[in-house]
Design a protein around this motif. Structure first.
Motif, PDB file in Angstrom:
ATOM      1  N   PRO A   1       1.584  -9.443  10.128  1.00  0.00           N
ATOM      2  CA  PRO A   1       1.796  -7.988  10.105  1.00  0.00           C
ATOM      3  C   PRO A   1       3.104  -7.619   9.406  1.00  0.00           C
ATOM      4  O   PRO A   1       3.163  -6.596   8.722  1.00  0.00           O
ATOM      5  N   GLN A   2       4.132  -8.427   9.582  1.00  0.00           N
ATOM      6  CA  GLN A   2       5.411  -8.103   8.958  1.00  0.00           C
ATOM      7  C   GLN A   2       5.279  -8.017   7.443  1.00  0.00           C
ATOM      8  O   GLN A   2       5.815  -7.101   6.808  1.00  0.00           O
ATOM      9  N   SER A   3       4.554  -8.956   6.846  1.00  0.00           N
ATOM     10  CA  SER A   3       4.417  -8.925   5.387  1.00  0.00           C
ATOM     11  C   SER A   3       3.613  -7.723   4.936  1.00  0.00           C
ATOM     12  O   SER A   3       3.955  -7.059   3.945  1.00  0.00           O
ATOM     13  N   ARG A   4       2.527  -7.399   5.667  1.00  0.00           N
ATOM     14  CA  ARG A   4       1.710  -6.250   5.272  1.00  0.00           C
ATOM     15  C   ARG A   4       2.447  -4.935   5.505  1.00  0.00           C
ATOM     16  O   ARG A   4       2.370  -4.004   4.690  1.00  0.00           O
ATOM     17  N   ASP A   5       3.192  -4.852   6.601  1.00  0.00           N
ATOM     18  CA  ASP A   5       3.974  -3.637   6.865  1.00  0.00           C
ATOM     19  C   ASP A   5       5.085  -3.462   5.840  1.00  0.00           C
ATOM     20  O   ASP A   5       5.409  -2.342   5.433  1.00  0.00           O
ATOM     21  N   THR A   6       5.671  -4.569   5.423  1.00  0.00           N
ATOM     22  CA  THR A   6       6.745  -4.500   4.433  1.00  0.00           C
ATOM     23  C   THR A   6       6.215  -4.029   3.088  1.00  0.00           C
ATOM     24  O   THR A   6       6.881  -3.267   2.366  1.00  0.00           O
ATOM     25  N   THR A   7       5.007  -4.462   2.736  1.00  0.00           N
ATOM     26  CA  THR A   7       4.406  -3.993   1.486  1.00  0.00           C
ATOM     27  C   THR A   7       4.256  -2.481   1.478  1.00  0.00           C
ATOM     28  O   THR A   7       4.566  -1.810   0.482  1.00  0.00           O
ATOM     29  N   MET A   8       3.791  -1.921   2.607  1.00  0.00           N
ATOM     30  CA  MET A   8       3.674  -0.466   2.668  1.00  0.00           C
ATOM     31  C   MET A   8       5.036   0.205   2.713  1.00  0.00           C
ATOM     32  O   MET A   8       5.219   1.287   2.135  1.00  0.00           O
TER      33      MET A   8
END
Length: 553
Positions: free
Chosen positions: A191-198
């Protein structure tokens, strides 16, 4: 959402209750219980300070507003959102700090357009999200939107995975001010990587968009959330029950080291006013969320709110604790036997202290000014933030707290007391004032509730003899005929020192007759019909109802 759906992405069940995202209570209870057990241990092992806050200049204090999910679920519409925006302004909630009007899941069409863009459902939002945003902005408020960091949202609509920049650009062009980013239907990446992308996609739009991470308390989001979002869910989805409130509280209260200006622990939106909890429990939720510097996001059908619900959501003294500029989350300093004491430092040197009783029966909860972190002083003022009654203490902070209830004080050095001062007495169930009928002064005059108007027949002076005097101190509030039975009328009578004219202003907001031990009660006030102008006051068995709760105006 149940853990099984989070892991395996089962198809949505659109027949669910609007107040329960995919039957939260059933399977979600496992997640909640696990979080309540594991989160404190994680904090003890890693009590690191908050990471550097997200540099978007937003959320210097916890965000305040409203989210549609708990009331409307997938039945959200543009008209409902606009009606809530209207009400936030007309009710005074906007002036109290509520700013965001947030649209949750199910706002979009089932597929993207040919260019890969999200499409607002034209039946639900005929003016589009941009038109809805323009309306909300015209009210001086801000609009929030929902998406998920997976291939689909939790309700099965198109997710943002792989479309982050396209969607961020859409949100910015529509005038969106907040993004709630859920975690359903991921691809196995963190989730951290996907949240960071947004996060990065939002930054590239050039528009200031508050970023709310919805990780259900997984992946120790509090340890990295501050560098990614402005608020992050520390718990599973809340539901409208005291057990859910308690579980989310137990998890979130342990995480104070990770919250601060720009980034806040979020134990989920408020259930105040949704009907599953008592007035006492609703008040505890609001008190605890404010003490924990949590986002105050109402989740009820605001235009349908009772006066009792608005007395909670609109309490500016409690809101001021949540919004205090020092930006500290309150900490728990004792919890033995389910009797909890929380303390929160405030910018002016005061401390907000909450005494919270997890148990079903009333109990006395005590601490001291020193234990709460106040400097040494010969006297302290306890300002009850719900009843507005002030008392002076040499250092002891103690109250009898009803089951599932809370008492919230703002504690400062120095001495101040309500005794001898004059105020209107306002009923929580009606937002109307205690009133001597038709400005009459004769003994036997009916005591009722009426729209507050500043008249002398509504001005009450609390004396050292436990009297409640009206008309500048010439007449007293009196239990008719010295009666001690439920249903005894309350009237005006010449002050005579009788026990039936003595009253206690209790820490829980009730007023009890010294002679009878019964509560000052708005007759039938638990029903809407019992809160109209002219409703008489009587003595009744104390039951925690909003019609037995009073505050000094």
């Amino acid at each position: 959402m149940p853990l099984s759906e989070r892991l395996f992405s089962r198809p949505p069940r659109p027949s669910r209750s609007p107040r329960s995202r995919w039957s939260r209570l059933a399977a979600g209870a496992t997640v909640l219980g696990l979080a309540a057990v594991t989160a404190p241990a994680l904090v003890l092992l890693a009590p690191a300070p908050q990471a550097q806050a997200l540099s978007n200049g937003l959320a210097a204090t916890p965000p305040m507003g409203w989210n549609d999910w708990n009331s409307f679920g997938c039945n959200v519409t543009e008209q409902k959102v606009k009606s809530v925006a209207d009400f936030i302004v007309s009710s005074g909630l906007a002036a109290a700090g509520y700013a965001y009007v947030d649209i949750d899941d199910c706002w979009m069409s089932g597929s993207r357009d040919s260019g890969g863009h999200l499409v607002p459902d034209p039946a639900k939002f005929p003016d589009g999200i941009s038109g809805t945003a323009a309306y909300v902005h015209g009210k001086g408020l801000k609009l929030g939107i929902y998406e998920s960091a997976g291939t689909k949202t939790c309700a099965g609509y198109p997710g943002s995975l792989g479309h982050e920049q396209t969607d961020a650009n859409s949100f910015a062009s529509w005038g969106v001010d907040l993004l709630k980013y859920d975690n359903c239907n991921g691809d196995g990446s963190s989730p951290q990587s996907r949240d960071t992308t947004m996060r990065d996609a939002l930054a590239k739009t050039g528009r200031s968009i508050l970023y709310s991470l919805c990780e259900w308390g997984q992946d120790s989001v509090w340890t990295w959330g501050a560098g990614v979002g402005n608020m992050w869910r520390t718990t599973g989805d809340i539901n409208d029950s005291f057990g859910s409130l308690l579980s989310n509280f137990h998890t979130n209260v342990q995480l104070s080291a990770y919250a601060g200006p720009g980034g806040w622990n979020d134990p989920d939106m408020l259930e105040v006013g949704n009907g599953g909890m008592s007035f006492t429990e609703d008040r505890s939720e609001f008190s605890l969320w404010a003490e924990m510097a949590a986002p105050l996001i109402a989740g009820n059908d605001l235009p349908g709110s009772s006066a009792a619900t608005l007395s909670l959501l609109g309490n500016r003294d409690v809101i001021a604790v949540d919004q205090d500029s020092l930006g500290k989350q309150g900490t728990e300093i004792s919890s033995a036997g389910g009797l909890d004491v929380l303390t929160k430092p405030l910018a002016n040197g005061d401390r907000a202290v909450v005494l919270f009783n997890e148990n079903a029966g009333a109990a006395t909860i005590s601490t001291t000014a020193a234990a709460a972190g106040l400097p040494a002083s010969s006297s302290y003022t306890l300002n009850n933030l719900w009843s507005h009654v002030k008392t002076t203490t040499s250092g002891a902070i103690s109250a009898t707290v009803p089951g599932h209830g809370s008492v919230m004080y703002r504690v400062s050095t120095g001495s101040s007391t309500t005794t001898g001062t004059t105020h209107p007495l306002v009923g929580a169930s009606s937002n109307r004032c205690l009133d001597a009928f038709n400005n009459q002064t004769a003994p036997g005059t009916k005591i009722e509730i009426w729209d507050c108007n500043g008249g002398t027949n509504q001005q009450v002076t609390a004396t050292a003899a436990n009297e409640l005097r009206l008309y500048g101190g010439t007449q007293c509030l009196d239990a008719t005929g010295g009666g001690t039975a439920t249903g005894t009328a309350v009237e005006l009578w010449t002050c005579n020192g009788g026990a039936n004219q003595q009253w206690r202003l209790n820490p829980d907001g009730t007023i009890t007759g010294v002679q009878s031990g019964l509560c000052l009660d708005v007759t039938g006030g638990d029903q809407a019909a019992g809160n109209v102008n002219g409703t008489a006051l009587e003595l009744w068995t104390c039951n925690g109802g909003a019609n037995q709760q009073w505050r000094l105006g």
